[in-house]
Design a protein around this motif. Structure first.
Motif, PDB file in Angstrom:
ATOM      1  N   VAL A  85       8.479  -5.315  24.471  1.00 19.22           N
ATOM      2  CA  VAL A  85       7.001  -4.775  24.834  1.00 19.22           C
ATOM      3  C   VAL A  85       6.935  -4.001  23.542  1.00 19.22           C
ATOM      4  CG1 VAL A  85       5.479  -2.976  24.767  1.00 19.22           C
ATOM      5  CG2 VAL A  85       6.512  -3.899  27.163  1.00 19.22           C
ATOM      6  N   GLN A  86       6.156  -4.877  22.405  1.00 14.45           N
ATOM      7  CA  GLN A  86       5.331  -4.430  21.315  1.00 14.45           C
ATOM      8  C   GLN A  86       4.465  -3.182  21.020  1.00 14.45           C
ATOM      9  OE1 GLN A  86       5.061  -7.306  17.638  1.00 14.45           O
ATOM     10  NE2 GLN A  86       5.476  -8.681  19.399  1.00 14.45           N
ATOM     11  N   ASP A  87       4.383  -2.077  20.049  1.00 21.07           N
ATOM     12  CA  ASP A  87       3.396  -1.289  20.408  1.00 21.07           C
ATOM     13  C   ASP A  87       1.991  -1.596  19.735  1.00 21.07           C
ATOM     14  OD1 ASP A  87       2.423   0.552  20.692  1.00 21.07           O
ATOM     15  OD2 ASP A  87       3.568   2.399  20.304  1.00 21.07           O
ATOM     16  N   ILE A  88       1.103  -2.598  19.745  1.00 22.73           N
ATOM     17  CA  ILE A  88       0.411  -2.829  19.283  1.00 22.73           C
ATOM     18  C   ILE A  88      -0.856  -2.035  18.763  1.00 22.73           C
ATOM     19  CG2 ILE A  88      -1.783  -4.915  19.209  1.00 22.73           C
ATOM     20  CD1 ILE A  88      -0.495  -6.296  21.314  1.00 22.73           C
ATOM     21  N   PRO A  89      -1.473  -1.291  19.477  1.00 20.56           N
ATOM     22  CA  PRO A  89      -2.496  -0.328  18.736  1.00 20.56           C
ATOM     23  C   PRO A  89      -1.820   0.737  17.942  1.00 20.56           C
ATOM     24  CG  PRO A  89      -1.974   0.160  21.582  1.00 20.56           C
ATOM     25  CD  PRO A  89      -0.682  -1.206  21.213  1.00 20.56           C
ATOM     26  N   ALA A  90      -0.312   0.730  17.917  1.00 16.95           N
ATOM     27  CA  ALA A  90       0.264   1.269  16.838  1.00 16.95           C
ATOM     28  C   ALA A  90       0.488   0.579  15.715  1.00 16.95           C
ATOM     29  CB  ALA A  90       1.908   2.081  16.823  1.00 16.95           C
ATOM     30  N   MET A  91       1.213  -0.200  15.588  1.00 25.74           N
ATOM     31  CA  MET A  91       0.533  -0.948  14.600  1.00 25.74           C
ATOM     32  C   MET A  91      -0.506  -1.839  14.168  1.00 25.74           C
ATOM     33  SD  MET A  91       3.408  -4.384  15.255  1.00 25.74           S
ATOM     34  CE  MET A  91       2.934  -5.118  16.458  1.00 25.74           C
ATOM     35  N   ALA A  92      -1.916  -1.520  14.939  1.00 26.65           N
ATOM     36  CA  ALA A  92      -2.661  -1.501  14.688  1.00 26.65           C
ATOM     37  C   ALA A  92      -3.823  -0.503  13.127  1.00 26.65           C
ATOM     38  CB  ALA A  92      -4.067  -1.917  15.434  1.00 26.65           C
ATOM     39  N   ARG A  93      -3.578   0.584  14.107  1.00 26.17           N
ATOM     40  CA  ARG A  93      -3.387   2.182  14.113  1.00 26.17           C
ATOM     41  C   ARG A  93      -2.940   1.822  11.650  1.00 26.17           C
ATOM     42  NH1 ARG A  93      -0.171   6.025  13.325  1.00 26.17           N
ATOM     43  NH2 ARG A  93       1.214   5.201  15.000  1.00 26.17           N
ATOM     44  N   ILE A  94      -1.698   1.825  11.846  1.00 24.58           N
ATOM     45  CA  ILE A  94      -1.176   1.618  10.836  1.00 24.58           C
ATOM     46  C   ILE A  94      -1.523   1.095   9.994  1.00 24.58           C
ATOM     47  CG2 ILE A  94       1.608   1.242   9.208  1.00 24.58           C
ATOM     48  CD1 ILE A  94       2.745   2.084  11.987  1.00 24.58           C
ATOM     49  N   CYS A  95      -1.660  -0.902  10.284  1.00 24.06           N
ATOM     50  CA  CYS A  95      -2.659  -1.317   9.672  1.00 24.06           C
ATOM     51  C   CYS A  95      -3.631  -0.817   8.681  1.00 24.06           C
ATOM     52  CB  CYS A  95      -2.543  -2.213   9.317  1.00 24.06           C
ATOM     53  SG  CYS A  95      -0.902  -3.589  10.106  1.00 24.06           S
ATOM     54  N   VAL A  96      -4.910  -0.294   9.367  1.00 20.28           N
ATOM     55  CA  VAL A  96      -5.562   0.560   9.031  1.00 20.28           C
ATOM     56  C   VAL A  96      -6.038   1.810   8.536  1.00 20.28           C
ATOM     57  CG1 VAL A  96      -7.849   1.406   9.460  1.00 20.28           C
ATOM     58  CG2 VAL A  96      -7.340  -0.522  11.050  1.00 20.28           C
ATOM     59  N   GLU A  97      -4.546   2.793   8.269  1.00 21.29           N
ATOM     60  CA  GLU A  97      -4.072   3.929   7.032  1.00 21.29           C
ATOM     61  C   GLU A  97      -4.140   3.526   6.435  1.00 21.29           C
ATOM     62  OE1 GLU A  97      -1.392   6.351   9.779  1.00 21.29           O
ATOM     63  OE2 GLU A  97      -3.311   6.876  10.337  1.00 21.29           O
ATOM     64  N   CYS A  98      -3.111   2.231   5.807  1.00 19.94           N
ATOM     65  CA  CYS A  98      -2.331   1.506   4.814  1.00 19.94           C
ATOM     66  C   CYS A  98      -3.542   1.343   3.847  1.00 19.94           C
ATOM     67  CB  CYS A  98      -1.776   0.769   5.339  1.00 19.94           C
ATOM     68  SG  CYS A  98       0.189   1.079   4.977  1.00 19.94           S
ATOM     69  N   MET A  99      -4.560   0.655   4.885  1.00 22.76           N
ATOM     70  CA  MET A  99      -5.572   0.110   4.150  1.00 22.76           C
ATOM     71  C   MET A  99      -6.369   1.272   3.067  1.00 22.76           C
ATOM     72  SD  MET A  99      -7.662  -2.912   3.026  1.00 22.76           S
ATOM     73  CE  MET A  99      -7.015  -3.806   3.670  1.00 22.76           C
ATOM     74  N   ARG A 100      -7.051   2.159   4.116  1.00 29.40           N
ATOM     75  CA  ARG A 100      -7.725   2.937   3.876  1.00 29.40           C
ATOM     76  C   ARG A 100      -7.519   3.803   2.407  1.00 29.40           C
ATOM     77  NH1 ARG A 100      -6.880   7.381   7.738  1.00 29.40           N
ATOM     78  NH2 ARG A 100      -4.579   7.955   6.663  1.00 29.40           N
ATOM     79  N   ASP A 101      -5.468   4.076   2.971  1.00 28.51           N
ATOM     80  CA  ASP A 101      -5.077   4.748   1.786  1.00 28.51           C
ATOM     81  C   ASP A 101      -4.931   4.609   0.073  1.00 28.51           C
ATOM     82  OD1 ASP A 101      -4.119   7.131   3.855  1.00 28.51           O
ATOM     83  OD2 ASP A 101      -2.671   6.218   4.034  1.00 28.51           O
ATOM     84  N   MET A 102      -4.443   2.898   0.277  1.00 24.68           N
ATOM     85  CA  MET A 102      -4.614   1.904  -0.633  1.00 24.68           C
ATOM     86  C   MET A 102      -6.170   1.945  -1.173  1.00 24.68           C
ATOM     87  SD  MET A 102      -2.284  -1.067   0.551  1.00 24.68           S
ATOM     88  CE  MET A 102      -1.952  -1.925  -1.565  1.00 24.68           C
ATOM     89  N   LEU A 103      -7.604   1.772  -0.767  1.00 25.02           N
ATOM     90  CA  LEU A 103      -9.113   1.719  -0.987  1.00 25.02           C
ATOM     91  C   LEU A 103      -8.406   3.464  -2.208  1.00 25.02           C
ATOM     92  CD1 LEU A 103     -10.405   0.225   1.899  1.00 25.02           C
ATOM     93  CD2 LEU A 103     -10.211  -0.873  -0.452  1.00 25.02           C
ATOM     94  N   ASN A 104      -7.958   4.083  -1.300  1.00 27.80           N
ATOM     95  CA  ASN A 104      -8.046   6.122  -1.658  1.00 27.80           C
ATOM     96  C   ASN A 104      -7.240   5.857  -3.490  1.00 27.80           C
ATOM     97  OD1 ASN A 104     -10.338   6.130  -0.135  1.00 27.80           O
ATOM     98  ND2 ASN A 104      -8.830   7.194   1.530  1.00 27.80           N
ATOM     99  N   GLY A 105      -7.003   4.491  -3.462  1.00 21.54           N
ATOM    100  CA  GLY A 105      -5.593   4.948  -4.237  1.00 21.54           C
ATOM    101  C   GLY A 105      -4.766   5.742  -4.279  1.00 21.54           C
ATOM    102  N   GLN A 106      -4.073   5.555  -2.964  1.00 23.89           N
ATOM    103  CA  GLN A 106      -2.768   6.884  -2.299  1.00 23.89           C
ATOM    104  C   GLN A 106      -1.504   5.310  -2.289  1.00 23.89           C
ATOM    105  OE1 GLN A 106      -3.142   9.106   0.904  1.00 23.89           O
ATOM    106  NE2 GLN A 106      -5.866   9.560   0.287  1.00 23.89           N
TER     107      GLN A 106
END
Length: 324
Positions: A285-306
């Motif tokens: 089993v791949q943890d798809i919800p966790a990977m989706a969350r990490i993708c979005v958190e990375c996107m949010r942080d990059m947009l905020n200059g982090q």
């Protein structure tokens, strides 16, 4: 239709104070902020989204590029990524490439024209060079696009080892694994390398049948399994993606091969389809919800200059079934 000036007038404050209270940017006294929010609600005032986006130089839209939403893995990934984007104040724009490179290029062009704020990319129809030098964030999902683009993926090496150990424990000596592109930039290949290594180290024989990474439709899997059906009676174990495992089970029954007595089958992905067969399919089993969350958190942080990590790897686990 009420305006920001109407809210400011009734609250007895300036337009700038209302703007800070509604946006959450800048200090506003708590009692004043509460009053403004109550008046805005009473007047049914909704800030102009276009004006907000112009001020922030963002659209609030993130593109998601996947190979084929017919495949339930990608459908599930899209579901959880859209949920995470929405919870973080973004909207999703979906590109279903179905192996067509100009669809993927269209979304790169949208980002260059500032129609979308960033891209989460999981398709392989374009070379990595197409994503180099872009001025807005790109997150790579299950694809190695180079050191400058963050990558989110499963721990495929762990998955290959778990699958091999499961088949070895069941006594398998002659096995087939279906999948793997061996193109150097697909993290999923690691599970096939590790599976083969662990099996052969234990004295088992492994036949590997490669598959095109972007060809993930039900029909492609059905044809592939049908083409190799004559090999099923010559092996005692099969390792493949969940959809492939589903068709393997169906064709084994058609040939009168008993599962798991004569043939062991283990899948990879952990999709709902594995619990719809009889017997249910044993899978990784791949943890798809966790990977989706990490993708979005990375996107949010990059947009905020982090700063973000260059690679995020999520562990997998065994889902017991009746095919091993």
């Amino acid at each position: 239709m009420p305006s920001i000036r109407d809210v400011a007038k009734e609250a007895g404050v300036g337009v700038g104070t209302v703007s800070r209270a509604l946006s959450g940017k800048g200090y506003v006294a708590p009692e004043t902020k509460k009053k403004i929010l109550e008046i805005a609600k009473k007047l049914d005032y909704n800030p102009n989204e276009i004006a907000k986006n112009l001020a922030s130089k963002r659209t609030g839209i993130i593109g998601i590029v996947v190979p084929d939403i017919e495949n339930p893995f990608w459908g599930k990934f899209l579901k959880y990524t859209e949920i995470e984007l929405y919870n973080n104040g973004f909207k999703a724009l979906i590109c279903n490439t179905i192996g067509v490179s100009n669809r993927e290029q269209d979304f790169i062009d949208l980002m260059k024209r500032k129609v979308i704020d960033g891209l989460i990319v999981a398709a392989h129809s374009l070379n990595n060079e197409a994503y180099q030098g872009l001025k807005r964030p790109v997150i790579s999902f299950e694809r190695d696009m180079g050191p400058n683009i963050p990558q989110v993926c499963s721990n495929h090496k762990q998955g290959g080892r778990l699958a091999a150990e499961k088949l070895l424990k069941a006594g398998c000596k002659q096995v087939i694994q279906l999948g793997g592109t061996y193109n150097g930039f697909t993290p999923a290949d690691e599970r096939h390398y590790e599976f083969k290594r662990v099996m052969e180290a234990a004295g088992a024989s492994v036949t590997t049948i490669g598959m095109t990474w972007d060809m993930v439709s039900y029909e492609h899997y059905r044809r592939t399994m049908e083409n190799y059906m004559e090999l099923f009676s010559k092996v005692d174990g099969i390792f493949t993606a969940d959809i492939g495992a589903y068709f393997c089970l169906a064709f084994a029954k058609k040939k009168g091969i008993r599962v798991p007595e004569d043939l062991k089958i283990i899948g990879f992905d952990g999709l709902e389809i594995t619990r719809m067969s009889d017997p249910q399919i044993t899978t990784i089993v791949q943890d798809i919800p966790a990977m989706a969350r990490i993708c979005v958190e990375c996107m949010r942080d990059m947009l905020n200059g982090q700063k973000v990590e260059s690679k995020y790897m999520v562990d997998v686990k065994v889902q017991e079934g009746g095919t091993v």
